[in-house]
Write an enzyme that holds these catalytic residues in place. Structure first.
Site, mmCIF file in Angstrom:
data_model
loop_
_atom_site.group_PDB
_atom_site.id
_atom_site.type_symbol
_atom_site.label_atom_id
_atom_site.label_comp_id
_atom_site.label_asym_id
_atom_site.label_seq_id
_atom_site.Cartn_x
_atom_site.Cartn_y
_atom_site.Cartn_z
ATOM 1 N N ARG A 1 0.837 -1.207 0.000
ATOM 2 C CA ARG A 1 0.000 0.000 0.000
ATOM 3 C C ARG A 1 0.868 1.252 0.000
ATOM 4 O O ARG A 1 0.522 2.266 0.607
ATOM 5 C CB ARG A 1 -0.922 0.002 1.191
ATOM 6 N N ASP B 1 -6.260 -4.245 0.983
ATOM 7 C CA ASP B 1 -6.870 -3.262 0.085
ATOM 8 C C ASP B 1 -5.943 -2.155 -0.405
ATOM 9 O O ASP B 1 -6.333 -1.332 -1.220
ATOM 10 C CB ASP B 1 -8.097 -2.639 0.761
ATOM 11 N N GLY B 2 -4.742 -2.081 0.150
ATOM 12 C CA GLY B 2 -3.820 -1.029 -0.304
ATOM 13 C C GLY B 2 -4.114 0.334 0.304
ATOM 14 O O GLY B 2 -3.509 1.333 -0.086
ATOM 15 N N ARG C 1 5.255 10.036 2.493
ATOM 16 C CA ARG C 1 6.514 9.874 3.226
ATOM 17 C C ARG C 1 7.674 10.263 2.327
ATOM 18 O O ARG C 1 7.580 10.165 1.099
ATOM 19 C CB ARG C 1 6.722 8.414 3.626
ATOM 20 N N ARG D 1 14.733 -1.717 1.928
ATOM 21 C CA ARG D 1 14.740 -2.380 3.238
ATOM 22 C C ARG D 1 15.661 -3.592 3.208
ATOM 23 O O ARG D 1 16.047 -4.059 2.130
ATOM 24 C CB ARG D 1 13.312 -2.863 3.558
ATOM 25 N N ASP E 1 11.425 -6.539 6.886
ATOM 26 C CA ASP E 1 10.885 -5.666 5.823
ATOM 27 C C ASP E 1 10.630 -4.266 6.356
ATOM 28 O O ASP E 1 10.304 -3.366 5.580
ATOM 29 C CB ASP E 1 9.588 -6.259 5.241
ATOM 30 N N ASN E 2 10.777 -4.080 7.663
ATOM 31 C CA ASN E 2 10.590 -2.750 8.245
ATOM 32 C C ASN E 2 11.910 -2.153 8.705
ATOM 33 O O ASN E 2 11.936 -1.278 9.571
ATOM 34 C CB ASN E 2 9.599 -2.819 9.406
ATOM 35 N N ASP F 1 8.257 2.812 8.820
ATOM 36 C CA ASP F 1 7.013 2.055 9.021
ATOM 37 C C ASP F 1 6.473 2.201 10.432
ATOM 38 O O ASP F 1 6.587 1.304 11.272
ATOM 39 C CB ASP F 1 7.195 0.569 8.660
#
Ligand code: AMP
Ligand code: MG
Length: 522
Positions: free
Chosen positions: A104, A135-136, A193, A200, A270-271, A280
């Protein structure tokens, strides 16, 4: 028309997904997929950061207000830039999760400034090939939290991605906030952002998992050249230098988190930004009572993998995953391991230094180490507000008695009446040892005060404060967001008009959802 100094280093240097349709899929052999944001019905700009606008050399207000609103809501693309979503994988809560990606988030521009390139990324701007079953989109509640906290972290001097804007989409988004089967519509929002890159650890890990060493090297070369040029020209030595620099930056970031009592909440690989920036902002939280075991993330309630006291070890675990990802290219297990080992010893050194500064002490002697470790034990005896304790501690002086010192920080205890018996005895002993090492000469006293005031913020984004800003914003009132943005620009400075926010968490917020308990549902 907007005049932007656009660049395209990411898309020009890295492999693209050849498929341009937007449907959920595995995307092998690529770093990104081109995808357009989903238009929204009724965009409204409700907050923005002046500092980030000037960093980018842009103005969201004035002549180009409508153009910017169209861009920041995803209704129009930046002319000359094809938006894309990144492909990456990651370990979630210690388990390899395969392909994740920008489910997203959509990168809508790369802007060149004199000092650096910056990627503008919309979070919550609709589905991408990486959205899996979701849903993104993003809701106002989580967008406010990300917007306020990333700017607050920046002003605290902590490496972080930035937030340019907060836009209401006018759409309703269904969320099951507590994962208890009760979905309800919430206002949708989009944060823009900003960071030099959103690469990452997981970007590299996915190529490792897919045994795609060719693209792994391409991504490493891009990262080296673009973000770690001081590490040298592509080759084993430079890759090792880069890995070392990433370890150092990651550690420095986490030491800062420990300093201010920030708990990220979801330190999945991934963060983890390859730049060592906080990234994130999801179910993060700020320590109120000092507690190494605390985590704000309800999803992590059972194992508390990402609790406050474990963030540095998790940082190392994550870096070990990155080392594995780099290994096929570097092919030197020993050298990688040596860098990881250095993280351990660096941690002890840097942590002690940071704590000594919080206490206004300089030397790194055994005596001071023992004062620090005893303090950490003592802080856990009775619920003690971290921010207030350290801020008030600067008022304690060499000529205080233990009792007068204790009275100066008494406001930090949540149940002051419980400070009796053994607890009182421990605090008294600790203050006796602390007062003994305090300076008694005027220049040193002033210096200590200044060090402490720059290490111990007076104002942080307490969990209930973000929640109050959210509840007001959901009623259409954005003044608290503005006040917090203003106050948190100077977290170390006494600002009497904001004294109200230098206070312990009110009791009503102790167990309230959104204050002390948060889920990943954002
Ligand atoms: P997070 O825990 O927020 O870092 O998200 C983990 C993964 O889930 C990332 O790949 C996100 O892009 C994806 N994700 C989280 N929320 C959504 C959403 N509402 N729609 C699509 N993807 C999402
Ligand atoms: Mg994420």
């Amino acid at each position: 028309m907007l005049k932007l100094n656009l660049d395209d280093t990411f898309t020009r240097n890295l492999p693209a997904d050849p498929i341009s349709e937007n449907y959920r899929r595995q995307v092998p052999g690529a770093c990104y997929s081109y995808v357009n944001p989903k238009p929204v019905s009724e965009a409204a700009l409700i907050a923005w950061s002046e500092e980030v606008s000037s960093l980018l050399g842009i103005q969201l207000q004035g002549d180009h207000a409508q153009e910017w609103l169209d861009i920041l809501s995803g209704n129009k693309n930046v002319v000359g830039f094809k938006p894309y979503a990144q492909c990456y994988g990651g370990h979630q809560f210690g388990h390899w999760a395969g392909q994740l990606g920008d489910g997203r988030a959509i990168n809508i521009a790369e802007i060149k400034t004199e000092t650096s390139n910056y990627i503008l990324q919309l979070k919550g701007a609709g589905p991408t090939p990486y959205s899996r079953s979701a849903d993104g989109l993003a809701v106002l509640r989580s967008s406010i939290r990300e917007f306020l906290c990333s700017e607050a972290m920046f002003h605290l001097g902590i490496p972080t991605t930035r937030a340019l804007s907060l836009v209401l989409s006018g759409e309703e988004v269904m969320r099951d906030m507590l994962y208890d089967g009760n979905s309800k519509p919430e206002p949708g929002a989009i944060v823009c952002r900003v960071a030099p890159t959103f690469i990452r650890f997981g970007n590299f890990q996915l190529f490792l998992a897919r045994k795609d060493h060719k693209n792994l090297r391409v991504l490493m070369d891009y990262t080296l050249k673009q973000f770690y040029p001081e590490c040298g020209q592509a080759g084993k030595a430079a890759y090792l230098n880069m890995f070392k620099a990433i370890c150092e930056r990651t550690l420095d970031m986490i030491i800062h988190w420990q300093r201010v009592g920030f708990v990220h909440g979801v330190m999945n690989t991934d963060n983890m930004s390859i730049l060592g920036q906080t990234i994130d902002y999801g179910p993060y939280g700020w320590l109120e009572g000092y507690d190494h075991g605390w985590t704000p993330n309800t999803t992590d309630r059972q194992h508390k993998r990402y609790r406050y006291g474990q963030q540095a070890s998790i940082g190392l675990w994550n870096l070990a995953q990155l080392a594995s990802a780099f290994h096929p290219i570097i092919e030197d297990q020993e050298a990688l391991q040596a860098i990881l080992d250095a993280y351990q010893s660096d941690f002890h050194q840097k942590y002690t230094l940071m704590m000594a500064q919080k206490l206004g002490l300089h030397s790194n002697t055994e005596q001071i180490k023992s004062i620090i470790s005893t303090l950490l034990e003592t802080l856990h005896l009775a619920e003690t507000d971290m921010t207030i304790f350290f801020r008030a501690l600067s008022e304690v002086q060499f000529d205080d008695s233990a009792a007068s010192a204790l009275s100066k920080i008494h406001q930090a205890f949540y149940q002051p009446e419980d400070i009796t018996g053994l607890v009182l005895q421990k605090w008294t002993q600790w203050f006796e040892s602390y007062i003994e090492v305090l300076p008694n000469e005027s220049t040193a006293i002033a210096q200590r005060m200044s060090t402490m005031q720059h290490s111990n913020p007076k104002y942080v984004l307490r969990n209930y404060m973000a929640q109050l800003a959210i509840e007001e914003a959901e009623k259409g009132n954005y003044t608290l967001i503005e006040s917090f943005m203003d106050m948190l620009k100077q977290p170390y400075t006494e600002q009497p008009k904001y004294d109200k926010w230098y206070a312990k968490r009110p009791e009503w917020a102790r167990h309230k959802v959104g204050c002390s308990m948060l889920s990943c549902s954002s």
